[in-house]
Design a protein around this motif. Structure first.
Motif, PDB file in Angstrom:
ATOM      1  N   LYS A 185       0.818  -1.211   0.000  1.00  0.00           N
ATOM      2  CA  LYS A 185       0.000   0.000   0.000  1.00  0.00           C
ATOM      3  C   LYS A 185       0.855   1.265   0.000  1.00  0.00           C
ATOM      4  O   LYS A 185       1.867   1.338   0.680  1.00  0.00           O
ATOM      5  N   ILE A 186       0.402   2.240  -0.769  1.00  0.00           N
ATOM      6  CA  ILE A 186       0.929   3.597  -0.678  1.00  0.00           C
ATOM      7  C   ILE A 186      -0.202   4.432  -0.096  1.00  0.00           C
ATOM      8  O   ILE A 186      -1.303   4.477  -0.655  1.00  0.00           O
ATOM      9  N   THR A 187       0.044   5.053   1.044  1.00  0.00           N
ATOM     10  CA  THR A 187      -1.023   5.726   1.778  1.00  0.00           C
ATOM     11  C   THR A 187      -0.997   7.238   1.598  1.00  0.00           C
ATOM     12  O   THR A 187      -0.044   7.803   1.049  1.00  0.00           O
ATOM     13  N   LYS A 188      -2.050   7.840   2.107  1.00  0.00           N
ATOM     14  CA  LYS A 188      -2.120   9.295   2.073  1.00  0.00           C
ATOM     15  C   LYS A 188      -0.975   9.909   2.878  1.00  0.00           C
ATOM     16  O   LYS A 188      -0.463  10.976   2.536  1.00  0.00           O
ATOM     17  N   ALA A 189      -0.573   9.217   3.948  1.00  0.00           N
ATOM     18  CA  ALA A 189       0.553   9.703   4.760  1.00  0.00           C
ATOM     19  C   ALA A 189       1.836   9.746   3.932  1.00  0.00           C
ATOM     20  O   ALA A 189       2.645  10.666   4.071  1.00  0.00           O
ATOM     21  N   ASP A 190       2.026   8.746   3.062  1.00  0.00           N
ATOM     22  CA  ASP A 190       3.199   8.744   2.177  1.00  0.00           C
ATOM     23  C   ASP A 190       3.155   9.953   1.249  1.00  0.00           C
ATOM     24  O   ASP A 190       4.178  10.613   1.013  1.00  0.00           O
ATOM     25  N   PHE A 191       1.972  10.220   0.732  1.00  0.00           N
ATOM     26  CA  PHE A 191       1.783  11.375  -0.155  1.00  0.00           C
ATOM     27  C   PHE A 191       2.103  12.672   0.584  1.00  0.00           C
ATOM     28  O   PHE A 191       2.821  13.542   0.078  1.00  0.00           O
ATOM     29  N   GLU A 192       1.575  12.796   1.801  1.00  0.00           N
ATOM     30  CA  GLU A 192       1.784  14.019   2.587  1.00  0.00           C
ATOM     31  C   GLU A 192       3.253  14.207   2.950  1.00  0.00           C
ATOM     32  O   GLU A 192       3.742  15.337   3.022  1.00  0.00           O
ATOM     33  N   ASN A 193       3.961  13.100   3.194  1.00  0.00           N
ATOM     34  CA  ASN A 193       5.396  13.195   3.479  1.00  0.00           C
ATOM     35  C   ASN A 193       6.156  13.745   2.279  1.00  0.00           C
ATOM     36  O   ASN A 193       7.076  14.556   2.426  1.00  0.00           O
ATOM     37  N   ASP A 194       5.772  13.286   1.090  1.00  0.00           N
ATOM     38  CA  ASP A 194       6.417  13.789  -0.123  1.00  0.00           C
ATOM     39  C   ASP A 194       6.132  15.272  -0.315  1.00  0.00           C
ATOM     40  O   ASP A 194       7.020  16.049  -0.674  1.00  0.00           O
ATOM     41  N   VAL A 195       4.888  15.666  -0.061  1.00  0.00           N
ATOM     42  CA  VAL A 195       4.510  17.075  -0.203  1.00  0.00           C
ATOM     43  C   VAL A 195       5.278  17.932   0.804  1.00  0.00           C
ATOM     44  O   VAL A 195       5.734  19.033   0.488  1.00  0.00           O
ATOM     45  N   ALA A 196       5.441  17.416   2.021  1.00  0.00           N
ATOM     46  CA  ALA A 196       6.150  18.160   3.067  1.00  0.00           C
ATOM     47  C   ALA A 196       7.599  18.436   2.685  1.00  0.00           C
ATOM     48  O   ALA A 196       8.193  19.415   3.138  1.00  0.00           O
ATOM     49  N   ASN A 197       8.166  17.575   1.841  1.00  0.00           N
ATOM     50  CA  ASN A 197       9.557  17.744   1.427  1.00  0.00           C
ATOM     51  C   ASN A 197       9.712  18.644   0.205  1.00  0.00           C
ATOM     52  O   ASN A 197      10.835  18.917  -0.225  1.00  0.00           O
ATOM     53  N   LEU A 198       8.588  19.103  -0.347  1.00  0.00           N
ATOM     54  CA  LEU A 198       8.654  19.993  -1.505  1.00  0.00           C
ATOM     55  C   LEU A 198       9.085  21.391  -1.075  1.00  0.00           C
ATOM     56  O   LEU A 198       8.828  21.807   0.058  1.00  0.00           O
ATOM     57  N   PRO A 199       9.721  22.148  -1.969  1.00  0.00           N
ATOM     58  CA  PRO A 199      10.016  23.556  -1.671  1.00  0.00           C
ATOM     59  C   PRO A 199       8.710  24.308  -1.423  1.00  0.00           C
ATOM     60  O   PRO A 199       7.672  23.949  -1.998  1.00  0.00           O
ATOM     61  N   PRO A 200       8.731  25.326  -0.563  1.00  0.00           N
ATOM     62  CA  PRO A 200       7.505  26.054  -0.201  1.00  0.00           C
ATOM     63  C   PRO A 200       6.681  26.523  -1.397  1.00  0.00           C
ATOM     64  O   PRO A 200       5.453  26.455  -1.371  1.00  0.00           O
ATOM     65  N   GLN A 201       7.359  26.981  -2.461  1.00  0.00           N
ATOM     66  CA  GLN A 201       6.621  27.523  -3.599  1.00  0.00           C
ATOM     67  C   GLN A 201       5.826  26.459  -4.352  1.00  0.00           C
ATOM     68  O   GLN A 201       4.913  26.777  -5.115  1.00  0.00           O
TER      69      GLN A 201
END
Length: 233
Positions: free
Chosen positions: A47-63
Motif C-alpha cells: 500500500k501507498i497511503t495518504k501519509a506517504d503522499f503528505e510526506n512527499d509534499v512536506a519535502n517539496l520547496p515552499p513555492q
C-alpha cells in the motif's frame, strides 16, 4: 456514515459537556489516523497511503507545496511514489541491499541525511529563538524602505540622467542588440533607488558604528563549528 459517529450521535444526550468534548476530540483523532492510512495506490500488494503522499509534499520547496492540491500535481506525486516503490521492490528482489558495497553506500547516504536533518533542526531552533527580532527587522525594512516613496529626499536630475546613461552604455557594451528603455520610462525607478540609497547613507553617517575586524578574519563562527561538529548518534 462512520459507525463511531453514528454511535456518538445516538448517545449524545447521555453525556455531560466535558465528556462530549473529550469524545469528539478522540473521534476526530481516530478519523485523522484512518485518513492518513487511506490507500491511494497499490504496488504488488504494497500500500501507498495518504501519509506517504503528505510526506512527499512536506519535502517539496515552499513555492510548490501550494500546487500539491491540483489533480495534475497529485497524479505526478503519486506516480513518483509508485515508481519509487517499484524500484525498492526490485532492489529487494535482486538482493541489492545485501551487497557490501551497496550497504556501505547506503550507510553513507543515511548519515548524510541525518547530518542535513540535524543542521536543519538547529537552523529552525535558531529561527524560533530569534523570531521576534527577525520579525522586527522585516517590518522595519518593509515600513522604512519598501513602503516609502522617498520624495522628501532631494535628488539631482543630472545625477539621475547620468546613472541612466551609464546603464544604457554598459547594456549596449554587453549586448549590442539590447533594447534600452526610454529615460522617461525608468526615471522614477532610478530616482527611487537613488533617494533610498542616499537616505541609507545619511542614516549610517549619523550613527556611531564600530566593526570587529578580527571577527571578520576568523575562519568560522561558533555556530558554524557546531554544525560541522554534529555527531551521528
Amino acid at each position: 456514515m462512520n459507525l463511531r459517529l453514528i454511535w456518538f450521535l445516538k448517545n449524545l444526550r447521555s453525556f455531560d459537556v466535558k465528556k462530549v468534548i473529550v469524545l469528539f476530540v478522540v473521534l476526530f483523532l481516530f478519523a485523522a489516523c484512518e485518513k492518513s492510512g487511506e490507500e491511494i495506490a497499490n504496488v504488488n500488494g504494497k500500500k501507498i497511503t495518504k501519509a506517504d503522499f503528505e510526506n512527499d509534499v512536506a519535502n517539496l520547496p515552499p513555492q510548490y507545496k501550494a500546487m500539491a492540491s491540483s489533480p495534475d500535481v497529485k497524479k505526478a506525486i503519486i506516480e513518483n511514489l509508485v515508481m519509487t516503490e517499484l524500484l525498492l521492490q526490485e532492489a529487494e528482489k535482486q538482493g541489492l541491499f545485501k551487497d557490501p558495497d551497496v550497504k556501505k553506500s547506503l550507510e553513507m547516504q543515511k548519515n548524510e541525511i541525518i547530518l542535513n536533518a540535524e543542521a536543519e533542526i538547529q537552523m529552525l531552533k535558531n529561527q524560533k529563538k530569534n523570531a521576534e527580532k527577525t520579525a522586527k527587522k522585516e517590518v522595519a525594512i518593509r515600513e522604512l524602505i519598501e513602503g516609502r516613496d522617498f520624495l522628501d529626499v532631494a535628488t539631482k536630475e543630472e545625477d539621475l540622467r547620468g546613472q541612466y546613461d551609464s546603464y544604457a552604455e554598459s547594456s549596449k557594451a554587453r549586448n549590442p542588440g539590447a533594447e534600452i528603455p526610454e529615460y522617461s520610462d525608468v526615471r522614477e525607478d532610478i530616482r527611487l533607488a537613488t533617494a533610498r540609497q542616499k537616505w541609507l547613507e545619511e542614516l549610517r553617517e549619523k550613527a556611531e558604528i564600530t566593526v570587529n575586524e578580527s571577527f571578520i578574519s576568523e575562519e568560522g563562527s561558533d555556530f558554524e563549528k557546531q554544525l560541522q561538529g554534529i555527531q551521528i548518534q
